[in-house]
Design a protein around this motif. Structure first.
Motif, mmCIF file in Angstrom:
data_model
loop_
_atom_site.group_PDB
_atom_site.id
_atom_site.type_symbol
_atom_site.label_atom_id
_atom_site.label_comp_id
_atom_site.label_asym_id
_atom_site.label_seq_id
_atom_site.Cartn_x
_atom_site.Cartn_y
_atom_site.Cartn_z
ATOM 1 N N VAL A 44 0.847 -1.189 0.000
ATOM 2 C CA VAL A 44 0.000 0.000 0.000
ATOM 3 C C VAL A 44 0.887 1.245 0.000
ATOM 4 C CG1 VAL A 44 -1.960 -1.086 1.167
ATOM 5 C CG2 VAL A 44 -0.157 0.010 2.533
ATOM 6 N N ALA A 101 0.703 4.750 2.051
ATOM 7 C CA ALA A 101 0.012 5.400 3.164
ATOM 8 C C ALA A 101 0.403 6.869 3.211
ATOM 9 C CB ALA A 101 0.368 4.701 4.480
ATOM 10 N N ASN A 102 -0.449 7.716 2.643
ATOM 11 C CA ASN A 102 -0.150 9.155 2.622
ATOM 12 C C ASN A 102 1.181 9.428 1.947
ATOM 13 O OD1 ASN A 102 -2.051 11.008 3.400
ATOM 14 N ND2 ASN A 102 -1.385 11.170 5.517
ATOM 15 N N TRP A 119 1.295 -4.308 4.351
ATOM 16 C CA TRP A 119 0.431 -4.929 5.349
ATOM 17 C C TRP A 119 0.836 -6.386 5.534
ATOM 18 C CZ3 TRP A 119 -2.487 -2.694 8.744
ATOM 19 C CH2 TRP A 119 -3.219 -1.535 8.455
ATOM 20 N N ASP A 145 -9.276 -4.612 13.153
ATOM 21 C CA ASP A 145 -9.308 -3.210 13.562
ATOM 22 C C ASP A 145 -8.212 -2.867 14.561
ATOM 23 O OD1 ASP A 145 -10.354 -4.701 15.619
ATOM 24 O OD2 ASP A 145 -11.978 -3.305 16.076
ATOM 25 N N TRP A 161 -2.835 8.713 8.055
ATOM 26 C CA TRP A 161 -3.522 7.868 7.072
ATOM 27 C C TRP A 161 -4.332 6.782 7.757
ATOM 28 C CZ3 TRP A 161 -2.772 2.614 5.723
ATOM 29 C CH2 TRP A 161 -3.401 2.204 4.546
ATOM 30 N N LEU A 162 -3.771 6.161 8.787
ATOM 31 C CA LEU A 162 -4.497 5.112 9.508
ATOM 32 C C LEU A 162 -5.788 5.648 10.116
ATOM 33 C CD1 LEU A 162 -1.574 3.206 11.260
ATOM 34 C CD2 LEU A 162 -3.139 2.259 9.555
ATOM 35 N N THR A 186 -7.629 7.959 8.874
ATOM 36 C CA THR A 186 -8.600 8.088 7.782
ATOM 37 C C THR A 186 -9.128 6.732 7.348
ATOM 38 O OG1 THR A 186 -7.011 7.958 5.942
ATOM 39 C CG2 THR A 186 -7.367 10.114 6.947
ATOM 40 N N GLN A 187 -8.377 5.658 7.633
ATOM 41 C CA GLN A 187 -8.802 4.309 7.278
ATOM 42 C C GLN A 187 -9.647 3.659 8.367
ATOM 43 O OE1 GLN A 187 -7.925 3.083 4.052
ATOM 44 N NE2 GLN A 187 -7.391 5.257 4.002
ATOM 45 N N GLY A 188 -9.882 4.381 9.443
ATOM 46 C CA GLY A 188 -10.755 3.881 10.502
ATOM 47 C C GLY A 188 -10.056 3.209 11.665
ATOM 48 N N TYR A 189 -8.732 3.171 11.652
ATOM 49 C CA TYR A 189 -7.996 2.580 12.777
ATOM 50 C C TYR A 189 -7.868 3.612 13.891
ATOM 51 C CZ TYR A 189 -6.672 -1.149 9.567
ATOM 52 O OH TYR A 189 -6.695 -2.190 8.676
#
Length: 301
Positions: free
Chosen positions: A51, A53-54, A60, A69, A129-130, A132-135
């Motif tokens: 990935v 990330a920003n 991953w 999560d 970034w995490l 914004t990904q919901g973490y």
């Protein structure tokens, strides 16, 4: 206490690096340090995904059945000048699998092309970034080895200084923190530490810092930080390391500040002996202890 014969794989690898590195340029050293993955046995039932990330490349590691999560942000070692998400992918995956979480292995910019604090800036970008990904920050831990452990700790201070949520826990594997390089074990363990010699540390520091005066800047030297209200920290280190004193001193600082710190010294083990994951009992047992400590910090039973 005697070490397992399996753990000596890492000793032999480090010895070969020192022999081969004489006269080698930085590009050659970077290629050589990619061999850091060799002691680590590939963990089963883990998938990988590349990935960005920003703007920061990352990998991953997703163990089968892990909590989707919960995440450890893994920053690799290599003195800020070598190492990558590829050299550390398997090590991060072993810990993620034991803890039952996902791991994001970060490829921050390397020095000297990108001097301090570029590495911290990349780490902050990843944490943003995490979010914004919901973490959630309370379901995140920062983990790193050697120079990456420096970043795992420093990232927390950077986030706090920006009034952003901080991770729930920090894991430091064989941390290199003291940019002044004045720990007592630099000399006392020199004869038994195969890799982290003073000359090696000084070369990496020269590449990392723009000026030697930065060695006493708390942003570059976490041993000069105030650890009041810092999240819990687990430090795992080998007894033969020249950098052992860095681990002792940071744990003392954290405890004096009233925060939680665990110091796990594994006798007769080398710098980041955790690379023997899947191969040697010392590494597997140490990672299992870390995972058992980490799970409740991330809200897992």
């Amino acid at each position: 206490m005697s070490v397992s014969k399996e753990s000596l794989f890492l000793n032999d690898l480090y010895s070969s690096w020192l022999r081969r590195s004489e006269g080698m340029d930085l590009a050659g050293q970077r290629d050589m340090f990619e061999e850091w993955h060799l002691p680590t046995i590939e963990p089963t039932d883990v998938t990988y995904e590349e990935v960005t990330a920003n703007g920061v490349p990352a990998t991953w590691a997703k163990p089968l059945g892990a909590a989707e999560d919960r995440v450890i942000v893994f920053t690799h070692g290599g003195g800020f000048v070598t190492g990558s998400r590829f050299s550390h992918r398997k090590l991060a995956a072993h810990l993620a699998k034991l803890a039952g979480v996902h791991a994001l292995v970060v490829d921050y910019r390397l020095a000297p092309e990108a001097k301090h604090p570029a590495q911290l800036e990349d780490c902050i970008a990843v944490h943003k970034w995490l979010r914004t990904q919901g973490y959630k920050a309370e379901h995140t831990a920062t983990v790193g080895d050697s120079a990456g452990a420096h970043l795992a700790i420093s990232t927390v201070f950077e986030l706090a200084g920006m009034a952003l949520p901080i991770p729930a826990a920090v894991v430091a594997l064989s941390p290199w923190l003291d940019m002044e390089i004045k720990g007592l074990t630099i000399e006392s363990n020199d004869a038994v530490d195969v890799l982290a010699k003073r000359a090696v540390l000084e070369m990496m520091r020269e590449n990392f810092l723009t000026d030697l005066s930065e060695a006493t800047d708390p942003r570059a030297n976490p041993l000069l930080r105030d650890y009041t209200d810092f999240p819990p920290v687990y430090v795992s280190v080998g007894g033969y390391e020249t950098l052992l004193d860095d681990s002792r001193r940071v744990v003392e600082l954290i405890e004096k500040a009233g925060s939680e710190a665990v110091l796990d010294v594994v006798d007769e083990q080398q710098h980041v002996f955790h690379f023997n994951a899947g191969r040697a009992p010392e590494a597997d047992q140490a990672l299992n202890r870390i995972a058992q400590w980490l799970r409740p910090k991330l809200g897992l039973a």
